[in-house]
Structures are given as C-alpha cells and as structure tokens.
Scaffold this active site. Sequence first.
Site, PDB file in Angstrom:
ATOM      1  N   GLU A   1      19.667  -3.326 -23.291  1.00 32.08           N
ATOM      2  CA  GLU A   1      20.748  -2.716 -22.342  1.00 32.08           C
ATOM      3  C   GLU A   1      21.648  -3.918 -21.716  1.00 32.08           C
ATOM      4  O   GLU A   1      20.843  -4.538 -21.012  1.00 32.08           O
ATOM      5  CB  GLU A   1      20.078  -1.711 -21.486  1.00 32.08           C
ATOM      6  CG  GLU A   1      21.162  -0.868 -20.705  1.00 32.08           C
ATOM      7  CD  GLU A   1      20.471   0.059 -19.728  1.00 32.08           C
ATOM      8  OE1 GLU A   1      19.278   0.245 -19.633  1.00 32.08           O
ATOM      9  OE2 GLU A   1      21.459   0.606 -18.835  1.00 32.08           O
TER      10      GLU A   1
ATOM     11  N   ARG B   1       4.003  -4.498 -23.935  1.00 27.28           N
ATOM     12  CA  ARG B   1       4.947  -5.582 -23.282  1.00 27.28           C
ATOM     13  C   ARG B   1       4.446  -6.575 -22.862  1.00 27.28           C
ATOM     14  O   ARG B   1       3.425  -6.767 -22.351  1.00 27.28           O
ATOM     15  CB  ARG B   1       6.073  -4.734 -22.325  1.00 27.28           C
ATOM     16  CG  ARG B   1       5.254  -4.248 -20.913  1.00 27.28           C
ATOM     17  CD  ARG B   1       6.427  -3.758 -19.877  1.00 27.28           C
ATOM     18  NE  ARG B   1       7.500  -3.031 -20.529  1.00 27.28           N
ATOM     19  CZ  ARG B   1       8.840  -3.319 -20.418  1.00 27.28           C
ATOM     20  NH1 ARG B   1       8.913  -4.125 -19.511  1.00 27.28           N
ATOM     21  NH2 ARG B   1       9.523  -2.522 -20.679  1.00 27.28           N
TER      22      ARG B   1
ATOM     23  N   LYS C   1      14.350  -6.039 -14.950  1.00 25.76           N
ATOM     24  CA  LYS C   1      15.678  -6.485 -14.672  1.00 25.76           C
ATOM     25  C   LYS C   1      16.108  -6.111 -13.230  1.00 25.76           C
ATOM     26  O   LYS C   1      16.749  -6.669 -12.776  1.00 25.76           O
ATOM     27  CB  LYS C   1      16.608  -5.859 -15.540  1.00 25.76           C
ATOM     28  CG  LYS C   1      16.959  -6.791 -16.947  1.00 25.76           C
ATOM     29  CD  LYS C   1      17.846  -6.256 -17.727  1.00 25.76           C
ATOM     30  CE  LYS C   1      17.066  -5.453 -18.807  1.00 25.76           C
ATOM     31  NZ  LYS C   1      18.048  -4.634 -19.957  1.00 25.76           N
TER      32      LYS C   1
HETATM   33  P1  ATP Z   1      13.210  -4.215 -17.757  1.00 21.41           P
HETATM   34  O1  ATP Z   1      12.119  -3.282 -17.840  1.00 21.41           O
HETATM   35  O2  ATP Z   1      12.902  -5.592 -17.619  1.00 21.41           O
HETATM   36  O3  ATP Z   1      14.704  -3.694 -17.308  1.00 21.41           O
HETATM   37  P2  ATP Z   1      14.255  -3.036 -20.350  1.00 21.41           P
HETATM   38  O4  ATP Z   1      12.970  -2.469 -21.271  1.00 21.41           O
HETATM   39  O5  ATP Z   1      14.740  -1.758 -19.519  1.00 21.41           O
HETATM   40  O6  ATP Z   1      13.672  -4.279 -19.576  1.00 21.41           O
HETATM   41  P3  ATP Z   1      16.097  -3.304 -22.422  1.00 21.41           P
HETATM   42  O7  ATP Z   1      17.277  -3.950 -22.445  1.00 21.41           O
HETATM   43  O8  ATP Z   1      15.921  -1.958 -22.653  1.00 21.41           O
HETATM   44  O9  ATP Z   1      15.036  -3.811 -21.079  1.00 21.41           O
HETATM   45  O10 ATP Z   1      14.895  -4.235 -23.371  1.00 21.41           O
HETATM   46  C1  ATP Z   1      15.506  -4.302 -24.801  1.00 21.41           C
HETATM   47  C2  ATP Z   1      14.223  -4.680 -25.663  1.00 21.41           C
HETATM   48  O11 ATP Z   1      13.245  -5.484 -25.000  1.00 21.41           O
HETATM   49  C3  ATP Z   1      13.504  -3.271 -25.621  1.00 21.41           C
HETATM   50  O12 ATP Z   1      13.235  -2.994 -27.160  1.00 21.41           O
HETATM   51  C4  ATP Z   1      12.149  -3.654 -24.590  1.00 21.41           C
HETATM   52  O13 ATP Z   1      11.211  -2.851 -25.296  1.00 21.41           O
HETATM   53  C5  ATP Z   1      11.899  -5.149 -24.777  1.00 21.41           C
HETATM   54  N1  ATP Z   1      11.302  -5.598 -23.845  1.00 21.41           N
HETATM   55  C6  ATP Z   1      11.969  -5.392 -22.531  1.00 21.41           C
HETATM   56  N2  ATP Z   1      10.934  -6.007 -21.743  1.00 21.41           N
HETATM   57  C7  ATP Z   1       9.795  -6.541 -22.358  1.00 21.41           C
HETATM   58  C8  ATP Z   1       8.580  -7.209 -22.212  1.00 21.41           C
HETATM   59  N3  ATP Z   1       8.331  -7.393 -20.858  1.00 21.41           N
HETATM   60  N4  ATP Z   1       7.892  -7.526 -23.251  1.00 21.41           N
HETATM   61  C9  ATP Z   1       8.142  -7.106 -24.497  1.00 21.41           C
HETATM   62  N5  ATP Z   1       9.281  -6.612 -24.895  1.00 21.41           N
HETATM   63  C10 ATP Z   1       9.885  -6.224 -23.727  1.00 21.41           C
HETATM   64 MG    MG Z   2      15.439  -0.297 -21.256  1.00 20.04          MG
END
Ligand code: ATP
Ligand code: MG
Length: 559
Positions: free
Chosen positions: A39, A264, A274
């Site tokens: 995102e 994760r 984020k």
């Molecule tokens: P955050 O919780 O840090 O805001 P998010 O999951 O909302 O992260 P996205 O931009 O939606 O962030 O994530 C893009 C991809 O990265 C998704 O497939 C998500 O599952 C993966 N991702 C995010 N954080 C992690 C992590 N700590 N370990 C592994 N994969 C991750």
């Molecule tokens: Mg997300």
Amino acid sequence: MDDTTTEPTAGLDFIRTIITEDRVSGKHEGRVATRFPPEPNGYLHIGHAKSICLNFGVAREFGGTCNLRFDDTNPAREETEFVEAIKDDVRWLGFDWDNLHFASDYFEQLYAYGVQLIRDGCAYVDSLTADEIRSSRGTLTEPGRESPHRGRGVDENLEMFRRMRAGEFEDGAHVLRARIDMASPNINLRDPVLYRIRRAHHHRTADAWCIYPLYDFAHPPSDALEHITHSLCTLEFEAHRPLYDWLVNNLTVPARPRQIEFARLNLTYTVMSKRRLLELVQERHVNGWDDPRMPTIVGMRRRGYTPEAVRNFCDRIGVAKRENMVDVAHLEHAVREDLNKRSPRIMGVVDPLRVVLDNYPEDLTETFEIANNPEFPSTGTRRVPFARELFIEREDFMEDPPKKFFRLAPGREVRLRGAYFVTCVSVVKDARGAITELRCTYDPATRGGDAADGRKVKATLHWVAVKTSIEAEIRLYDRLFTAETPGAEHDYREDLNTDSLQVRMARLEPSAAAAAPGDRFQFERLGYFCVDPDSTDRRLVFNRTVTLKDSWARFSAGA
Ligand code: ATP
Ligand code: MG
C-alpha cells in the site's frame, strides 16, 4: 543478479513445497505468478524486504513472474511520493517486476464485480451506520444479527449502488455488503463490507470516484485479473482466506489464485508498522524516513547496508507458518559479513588524542604501505603518511590502567599499525587536569611494525598523522530502542533510546579524501562506515554502518 532459472532442491520451505507440488500436478497450467502488493502509504521496511525476497525469489527460482502492484484502495493515506520510493526500494534490493499495476486501475472492473454480486443475490446495499454494522457483527461465541436491509431486492440494490457511485449520498450513508452468512463461525464471512462511500482525493483517480472498494474485496479479483497463481501474504490474513476463496468462486474471474499465508518478520529492538514509523518521522524522533536508525529500506541503504546483506538475511531467516521474533543481531551479522568482503580498510581516529614522538625528526614524513584488505590481498595496498605528530584514539590510552587494559599507558610500549613500536614517556595536561597530549618515543628498529629482536607488544593501535589527516564528521548510531520489544509494556516511544546518535569530529588518513557518498570502508578497529549524502566539498560525513563486533554483550564476551 542474473536471470537464470535455478531448479529448487531439497530443504524447501512450505511455500516452495506447495509450488513444486502444484507444478507437478499441473495446477495453474504449471505456471508460477506472484505479486508484491504494497500500500503506497509509507516507505518500505525490512519486513517488506522479506516479502519482496520471497515473492520475487520464488518467481525467479521457478521461472515465473512477479508483479509489483500498488494496493491503492484507501485514498486518504496514499501518495505518489511513496509509489516512487517503493519502486526505488524494490530495484535497490535487486529485483525488477514483470508488470506494474495499481489496484485503482481495476476500479471500473471492481465496480462491475459489485454489480455482478448484486445481480446474483450475493450482495446488498446496507444503510446501517458503521457503528450499527459493527455492533451487529456478533462475537466469537455469538452469531451476528442480520441487517433489516439484507432483504432488499436486486433492482433496488442495483439502483442504490449506482446512486452511491453517482455521489447522491453522504459519506457513510450506505455500504455494499456481501450476503454470506451472519452466523458463520468466521466473522469475516458475516456479510463483510465491500464498498463504502468516501469523498477523498485519490492520488491517481483524483475525484473520479466517491466509493472505494475495501482491501478484502479488491485483492482477490486483482490477483485473478493478473493471473496470479500463488498470492503470498502474512498470517493475519489467514482468517480472511475463506472470503478470498468465496470471492474467487462467486465472481467471473479469469483465473483461480490461491492465497498462502506466512509469518511476518519481527525484529528485536525494532518497530515495524508503517504507522509507527510515520509517527517517528512526524514527531521528529528521527530525521526522516531515511534516517540511518530507521528499519526502512531507505534508512538501511543510507546507513550503508548492502542489498546483498539484506537478501542474505532474508534467505537465512526463511519463511515459516509460525510467528517468531528474530534477533536484530542476525541482520547486523549479515551486514558485517558482506561488508568484510567489500570494504577497503582505512585508519581513522574518532576521538583524537595528540601524540608527539620526541625522538622522531621534525621534518620527516615517511609513508607506510598498508594492505587495503588483509583478507583479500588482491585488493592491493595504499601508502599512509607517518610523522612526528600523530593522533591516536583517546580510549586507547589510560594513565592509570586496570589489570586487563593492554593498550597504551605511561611506560608501556605498543605497536602503531604497520609503522613502529612506541612507548609513552609522559602525559601533558591542561589547567583542569584533562589530558591534551602524550609524549612518546619510537624505536626505529621496529620499522614496518615488527621488532628485529622479536620482542612482542600486547596491543596494536590505529593512528593518523596530524599534518596530513583530514577532518570528517562521524555519526555513530546505536539501536533506536532500548527495549527488546518496544511498546510491550507501555507506549513504544517510552522505549526510545535517547542516545542513539552521537556526532564526532574525526581525523582520517588522507586517502579518504577522495571518497564519495555511498562509498564504504572499514575503519580499522572501529567498524564499517559509509559516506553520507550530507557530505560537502569541504567536509565528509560518515555513518557508522555497524561495529566490527556485536557490542551488545550477549554474543561477545568482553570488548
Ligand atoms: P505495516 O503493518 O508495516 O503497515 P502492511 O502489511 O500494512 O505493513 P503493506 O504495504 O500492506 O504493509 O504490505 C505489503 C506486503 O508486505 C504485504 O504482502 C505484507 O503482508 C508484507 N509485509 C508487511 N510487513 C511485513 C513483515 N513484517 N514481514 C513480512 N512481510 C510483511
Ligand atoms: Mg497492509
């Protein structure tokens, strides 16, 4: 990296095992297609690196494809700045996407899918408020209550959905919900909301839409439209998988992707959401997203981490189905290991203490040939000037040393790396008693750093000659948080390390003068450093990437 396809071998993780089986059974016509779906609401962090290495890595290993798809269905928080930064980050890590997509490119198609669900009796327009919807959801032990609008006829639903899109209702007045099962044990199947009215400017579609699909609705058809075969996501989506499958089954989509969840990455001493990273930036606990203390890719990059080190780390931690906590020392270890191979050595004194060699000729300047990287002789040597006045590291001298201190002290002899043995004869102090200078003698018979008579010394110190040295700003970083799990016991900000950045004025050997931003060095005995973009023509600025050893005691006994 090359683009050859390597056949995976034994010891596969569970995702690669599934993919191997699918290829054998001919599922997805033997294709492998993944996507990385960020995102664009912030910069990527080390957790995203894990997902990137997995998605792009799997595609590369199986001769498949990997798309970069911006999941831009939530207009309020998304910005073009982040889109560009994310592309840079993925490329920096060494990957390139087969296709670039935006979920917003599918808005028209997604709307049509909403219409299809209504026509098929699988969705309805609900007019309850968000609070009412929430409170009628039920709990893990109680079923939900059906909305009074659940029985709306197809024609009325179609008309209302059209009017939602046309902007005829206030924000929040109605939503589109799937008609599944309000008594399902899985709360995600209790008529989830698919569309909501939200007047917000979108970074790509501007004001074309006032209704936006929710992530859960947008993601499965987006995967299907791109013919994704394996939709890899993190564990928190496991309970959403039945909805994912329900949508894939109920929509006329061109492919049937399969969602697979993995754990994760969590790192000690690190926050990774984020939202929190944004707060750290906005509240000025750090100097921007690329502050070298941040676990963002831009931060790690500025700090001097290499893409190879980050990829190696991601490979080593692997993918598993259960959440765990990885010690940040593993990441630092991977960085050290990689930098050891690629970093030329130089000498630099971070906290200079002047040394005068009383018996060394005033006007003499010798140069000593010193190896650029003793572990890799092919990297050659350089000449380092030596003179009567030198700087050594202040902490390498003690006037009244305890038993285990083997470095310089009054009356004691030590080696200056690659040059001579020197002996401290007296200490010069200022009016307040602070040490300003050491008077020493050198032994000409130890030229090159070894005594002709075979006599030994217990310490070898790094040094620079005063006259030829250059001044540089050095930024020393410590962990941003003092707690292993920041925020476990109170607000995570209370765990901030108030001493995570120290700035020093250092003296470096003159060969460093030609360094440019991004260049990496090992400063002998002090750690790995890289040139920061804040450097100017007048003054170089260095970031300490990582110390030579883990200074956080647990792994290394003593200093
Ligand atoms: P955050 O919780 O840090 O805001 P998010 O999951 O909302 O992260 P996205 O931009 O939606 O962030 O994530 C893009 C991809 O990265 C998704 O497939 C998500 O599952 C993966 N991702 C995010 N954080 C992690 C992590 N700590 N370990 C592994 N994969 C991750
Ligand atoms: Mg997300």
